[in-house]
Design a protein around this motif. Sequence first.
Motif, PDB file in Angstrom:
ATOM      1  N   LEU A 198     -22.852 -36.012  29.740  1.00  0.00           N
ATOM      2  CA  LEU A 198     -22.180 -35.475  28.561  1.00  0.00           C
ATOM      3  C   LEU A 198     -22.514 -36.268  27.304  1.00  0.00           C
ATOM      4  O   LEU A 198     -22.820 -35.706  26.258  1.00  0.00           O
ATOM      5  CB  LEU A 198     -20.661 -35.484  28.780  1.00  0.00           C
ATOM      6  N   LEU A 199     -22.422 -37.598  27.395  1.00  0.00           N
ATOM      7  CA  LEU A 199     -22.731 -38.411  26.216  1.00  0.00           C
ATOM      8  C   LEU A 199     -24.215 -38.347  25.885  1.00  0.00           C
ATOM      9  O   LEU A 199     -24.597 -38.325  24.715  1.00  0.00           O
ATOM     10  CB  LEU A 199     -22.295 -39.853  26.454  1.00  0.00           C
ATOM     11  N   PHE A 200     -25.052 -38.289  26.915  1.00  0.00           N
ATOM     12  CA  PHE A 200     -26.498 -38.164  26.684  1.00  0.00           C
ATOM     13  C   PHE A 200     -26.788 -36.862  25.937  1.00  0.00           C
ATOM     14  O   PHE A 200     -27.485 -36.848  24.918  1.00  0.00           O
ATOM     15  CB  PHE A 200     -27.246 -38.209  28.017  1.00  0.00           C
ATOM     16  N   GLY A 201     -26.263 -35.755  26.444  1.00  0.00           N
ATOM     17  CA  GLY A 201     -26.506 -34.467  25.795  1.00  0.00           C
ATOM     18  C   GLY A 201     -25.811 -34.341  24.456  1.00  0.00           C
ATOM     19  O   GLY A 201     -26.373 -33.803  23.501  1.00  0.00           O
ATOM     20  N   ALA A 210     -27.179 -32.061   6.558  1.00  0.00           N
ATOM     21  CA  ALA A 210     -28.199 -32.375   7.575  1.00  0.00           C
ATOM     22  C   ALA A 210     -27.591 -32.153   8.959  1.00  0.00           C
ATOM     23  O   ALA A 210     -27.230 -33.102   9.655  1.00  0.00           O
ATOM     24  CB  ALA A 210     -28.672 -33.824   7.426  1.00  0.00           C
ATOM     25  N   PRO A 211     -27.437 -30.896   9.369  1.00  0.00           N
ATOM     26  CA  PRO A 211     -26.742 -30.607  10.629  1.00  0.00           C
ATOM     27  C   PRO A 211     -27.515 -31.087  11.845  1.00  0.00           C
ATOM     28  O   PRO A 211     -28.746 -31.088  11.855  1.00  0.00           O
ATOM     29  CB  PRO A 211     -26.630 -29.081  10.631  1.00  0.00           C
ATOM     30  N   LEU A 212     -26.766 -31.499  12.870  1.00  0.00           N
ATOM     31  CA  LEU A 212     -27.396 -31.843  14.139  1.00  0.00           C
ATOM     32  C   LEU A 212     -28.003 -30.609  14.772  1.00  0.00           C
ATOM     33  O   LEU A 212     -29.066 -30.665  15.384  1.00  0.00           O
ATOM     34  CB  LEU A 212     -26.357 -32.425  15.106  1.00  0.00           C
ATOM     35  N   VAL A 213     -27.311 -29.495  14.665  1.00  0.00           N
ATOM     36  CA  VAL A 213     -27.770 -28.232  15.238  1.00  0.00           C
ATOM     37  C   VAL A 213     -27.949 -27.221  14.102  1.00  0.00           C
ATOM     38  O   VAL A 213     -26.976 -26.637  13.640  1.00  0.00           O
ATOM     39  CB  VAL A 213     -26.766 -27.681  16.272  1.00  0.00           C
ATOM     40  N   PRO A 214     -29.167 -27.032  13.614  1.00  0.00           N
ATOM     41  CA  PRO A 214     -29.393 -26.022  12.571  1.00  0.00           C
ATOM     42  C   PRO A 214     -29.106 -24.625  13.136  1.00  0.00           C
ATOM     43  O   PRO A 214     -29.874 -24.107  13.947  1.00  0.00           O
ATOM     44  CB  PRO A 214     -30.881 -26.190  12.221  1.00  0.00           C
ATOM     45  N   LEU A 215     -27.992 -24.046  12.724  1.00  0.00           N
ATOM     46  CA  LEU A 215     -27.550 -22.786  13.326  1.00  0.00           C
ATOM     47  C   LEU A 215     -28.538 -21.651  13.087  1.00  0.00           C
ATOM     48  O   LEU A 215     -28.572 -20.683  13.846  1.00  0.00           O
ATOM     49  CB  LEU A 215     -26.165 -22.411  12.782  1.00  0.00           C
ATOM     50  N   ARG A 216     -29.370 -21.786  12.046  1.00  0.00           N
ATOM     51  CA  ARG A 216     -30.352 -20.723  11.777  1.00  0.00           C
ATOM     52  C   ARG A 216     -31.359 -20.582  12.918  1.00  0.00           C
ATOM     53  O   ARG A 216     -31.971 -19.520  13.087  1.00  0.00           O
ATOM     54  CB  ARG A 216     -31.089 -21.007  10.471  1.00  0.00           C
ATOM     55  N   LEU A 217     -31.523 -21.645  13.711  1.00  0.00           N
ATOM     56  CA  LEU A 217     -32.459 -21.560  14.830  1.00  0.00           C
ATOM     57  C   LEU A 217     -32.064 -20.470  15.815  1.00  0.00           C
ATOM     58  O   LEU A 217     -32.909 -19.876  16.486  1.00  0.00           O
ATOM     59  CB  LEU A 217     -32.538 -22.905  15.561  1.00  0.00           C
ATOM     60  N   PHE A 218     -30.767 -20.215  15.917  1.00  0.00           N
ATOM     61  CA  PHE A 218     -30.290 -19.255  16.913  1.00  0.00           C
ATOM     62  C   PHE A 218     -30.511 -17.806  16.495  1.00  0.00           C
ATOM     63  O   PHE A 218     -30.153 -16.886  17.221  1.00  0.00           O
ATOM     64  CB  PHE A 218     -28.815 -19.517  17.225  1.00  0.00           C
ATOM     65  N   ARG A 219     -31.115 -17.626  15.312  1.00  0.00           N
ATOM     66  CA  ARG A 219     -31.551 -16.269  14.955  1.00  0.00           C
ATOM     67  C   ARG A 219     -32.725 -15.846  15.821  1.00  0.00           C
ATOM     68  O   ARG A 219     -33.022 -14.660  15.936  1.00  0.00           O
ATOM     69  CB  ARG A 219     -31.952 -16.223  13.474  1.00  0.00           C
ATOM     70  N   LEU A 255     -31.384 -22.448  30.188  1.00  0.00           N
ATOM     71  CA  LEU A 255     -31.557 -23.853  30.554  1.00  0.00           C
ATOM     72  C   LEU A 255     -30.210 -24.523  30.821  1.00  0.00           C
ATOM     73  O   LEU A 255     -30.096 -25.382  31.697  1.00  0.00           O
ATOM     74  CB  LEU A 255     -32.308 -24.593  29.447  1.00  0.00           C
ATOM     75  N   GLY A 256     -29.177 -24.139  30.072  1.00  0.00           N
ATOM     76  CA  GLY A 256     -27.842 -24.665  30.352  1.00  0.00           C
ATOM     77  C   GLY A 256     -27.361 -24.272  31.740  1.00  0.00           C
ATOM     78  O   GLY A 256     -26.802 -25.089  32.488  1.00  0.00           O
ATOM     79  N   LEU A 257     -27.583 -23.015  32.107  1.00  0.00           N
ATOM     80  CA  LEU A 257     -27.202 -22.540  33.442  1.00  0.00           C
ATOM     81  C   LEU A 257     -28.055 -23.205  34.526  1.00  0.00           C
ATOM     82  O   LEU A 257     -27.572 -23.514  35.622  1.00  0.00           O
ATOM     83  CB  LEU A 257     -27.356 -21.018  33.508  1.00  0.00           C
ATOM     84  N   ASN A 258     -29.339 -23.430  34.213  1.00  0.00           N
ATOM     85  CA  ASN A 258     -30.225 -24.115  35.142  1.00  0.00           C
ATOM     86  C   ASN A 258     -29.746 -25.546  35.394  1.00  0.00           C
ATOM     87  O   ASN A 258     -29.735 -26.035  36.529  1.00  0.00           O
ATOM     88  CB  ASN A 258     -31.652 -24.134  34.564  1.00  0.00           C
ATOM     89  N   GLY A 259     -29.347 -26.220  34.321  1.00  0.00           N
ATOM     90  CA  GLY A 259     -28.802 -27.567  34.464  1.00  0.00           C
ATOM     91  C   GLY A 259     -27.529 -27.582  35.284  1.00  0.00           C
ATOM     92  O   GLY A 259     -27.303 -28.487  36.105  1.00  0.00           O
ATOM     93  N   PHE A 292     -28.600 -28.482  25.475  1.00  0.00           N
ATOM     94  CA  PHE A 292     -27.992 -27.397  26.251  1.00  0.00           C
ATOM     95  C   PHE A 292     -28.111 -27.685  27.747  1.00  0.00           C
ATOM     96  O   PHE A 292     -27.166 -27.462  28.508  1.00  0.00           O
ATOM     97  CB  PHE A 292     -28.666 -26.062  25.920  1.00  0.00           C
ATOM     98  N   TYR A 293     -29.285 -28.169  28.178  1.00  0.00           N
ATOM     99  CA  TYR A 293     -29.502 -28.456  29.593  1.00  0.00           C
ATOM    100  C   TYR A 293     -28.550 -29.548  30.080  1.00  0.00           C
ATOM    101  O   TYR A 293     -27.914 -29.408  31.133  1.00  0.00           O
ATOM    102  CB  TYR A 293     -30.955 -28.881  29.812  1.00  0.00           C
ATOM    103  N   GLN A 294     -28.451 -30.630  29.328  1.00  0.00           N
ATOM    104  CA  GLN A 294     -27.593 -31.752  29.738  1.00  0.00           C
ATOM    105  C   GLN A 294     -26.118 -31.359  29.735  1.00  0.00           C
ATOM    106  O   GLN A 294     -25.379 -31.629  30.693  1.00  0.00           O
ATOM    107  CB  GLN A 294     -27.815 -32.943  28.796  1.00  0.00           C
ATOM    108  N   VAL A 295     -25.687 -30.733  28.651  1.00  0.00           N
ATOM    109  CA  VAL A 295     -24.275 -30.362  28.533  1.00  0.00           C
ATOM    110  C   VAL A 295     -23.923 -29.263  29.529  1.00  0.00           C
ATOM    111  O   VAL A 295     -22.851 -29.281  30.152  1.00  0.00           O
ATOM    112  CB  VAL A 295     -23.966 -29.933  27.083  1.00  0.00           C
ATOM    113  N   GLY A 296     -24.833 -28.294  29.707  1.00  0.00           N
ATOM    114  CA  GLY A 296     -24.595 -27.253  30.701  1.00  0.00           C
ATOM    115  C   GLY A 296     -24.444 -27.841  32.090  1.00  0.00           C
ATOM    116  O   GLY A 296     -23.593 -27.412  32.879  1.00  0.00           O
ATOM    117  N   GLY A 297     -25.257 -28.858  32.389  1.00  0.00           N
ATOM    118  CA  GLY A 297     -25.143 -29.529  33.680  1.00  0.00           C
ATOM    119  C   GLY A 297     -23.795 -30.176  33.875  1.00  0.00           C
ATOM    120  O   GLY A 297     -23.171 -30.061  34.940  1.00  0.00           O
TER     121      GLY A 297
END
Length: 475
Positions: free
Chosen positions: A53-56, A251-260, A271-275, A399-404
């Motif tokens: 959790l802390l890593f992700g 300077a966001p950690l997660v640029p929300l525009r990427l999810f477009r 990848l979250g589900l895979n983790g 997403f992979y780490q937190v999903g795991g």
Amino acid sequence: MRRSPWATLAVLAFAQFIVVLDVTIVNVALPDIQTDLRFSSENLQWVISAYTLLFGGFLLLGGRAADLLGSRRVFVAGLALFGVTSLLAGFADSPGVLIAARAVQGLGGAMLSPAALSILTVTFPHGRERNIAMGVWGGLAGLGGTLGVVAGGLLVDSLDWRWVFFVNVPIVALIVLLTPTFVRHIPGAGAGARDFDALGATLGTTGLLAVVYGVVRAEPAGWGSLEVAGFLLGGAVLLTAFVVVESRSHAPLVPLRLFRSRALSTASVALGLNGAAFLSMFFLTSIYLQQVRGDSALEAGVHFLPMGAAAIAAAVGATQLVQRFGTRPVQLGGAILNVAGLALLMGVSAHGSYTSELLPGLVLFGIGIIGLGVPAQIAAVVDVENHEAGAASGVVTAFYQVGGALGLAVVTTLSLSHTTAALADGASQEQALVDGFHRGLLVAGVFTVIAIVVTFASPRISPNAEQLAKATAAA
């Protein structure tokens, strides 16, 4: 002083090797840790979840810090933190101390891992040399996961569970000493207060911790309890605040525009589900092998080796398959193999043959986890702009780490409740553990079935050689 880029690669890859190794090396030590520190069954998973959790949760902040403060500086600081907390974890005398040490150890990993990748990118020019370097980097990271279970078994059986943490200390000390000699200083861009999204990182990670804690407490306290409802609701509020902060941050950690990008959005979820499926399966099987089948820690580690070998072989072929067939068919095939592997493992008994009952499922799952992961990682970054490829890679890794971590919390809680119910119904301890193992794998299978549905919603991308090189470097 001129430094050999290949010597730089050796130092960086070795550091990444121990970060990945530390995820798996601990799994085979869990039964001994549980007995020695008197962990409850529901809290044992925090030894894994606190780290992931802390890593992700802080991975993106670590990458941003490396850009602004200087990659080598953050790399060494992360290494030092990782080494000190490894020492503290080895000396832990209570569950709380061990969990806290593992959490801060994950923070150290979140600092050093993106910093190392940043140094690697700057050290090797775009093209053949960088692709070779990235291949070595990824290969050693995968090898770390595979060897971790065997190394953990050797240390636990010949010394003590504490040595799965102590072993990091001399290795980290050596890398810290070698870094100034073999890794050149890379100045940062300079940091102002507005350049660090510390609030976003804190809100996101705290919200995730609250949700996971609420899920973990659901089994002993009940889903309808005030404690569980309070943590789940509080986590949801914190995560909502995180999204609001990210949408307004300079300077966001997660640029929300990427999810477009549909490719990145679907790849991140897959990848979250895979983790979630991978960490859950690994955790459950480690406990099953030792507490049900009576394996020693070393025997359990050796029994995981075929899965690791299958995963390494799959990694070699997956990129070629993506070039030939595109991302979606390969990702779909990997997810189906995951389901098949978990279905076979759900048929194991307490004393069945390893070769006929466990081995086929482990091998199929090893191939499937990489068959899903590689095309999803490629799809996530292949159609984003070059200047945002690093951010996109950070998003899908987080997403992979937190999903795991979230998936492990859900699976462990439902598996434990099923074991408890079986004992209450008069089942033997052994049979109750097997029933709980099967239920946990069923839930992991549900995660993978959802990943299949998500894959159908993803675009089919057929990257050319240049796009594939870029995606491989970013992933």
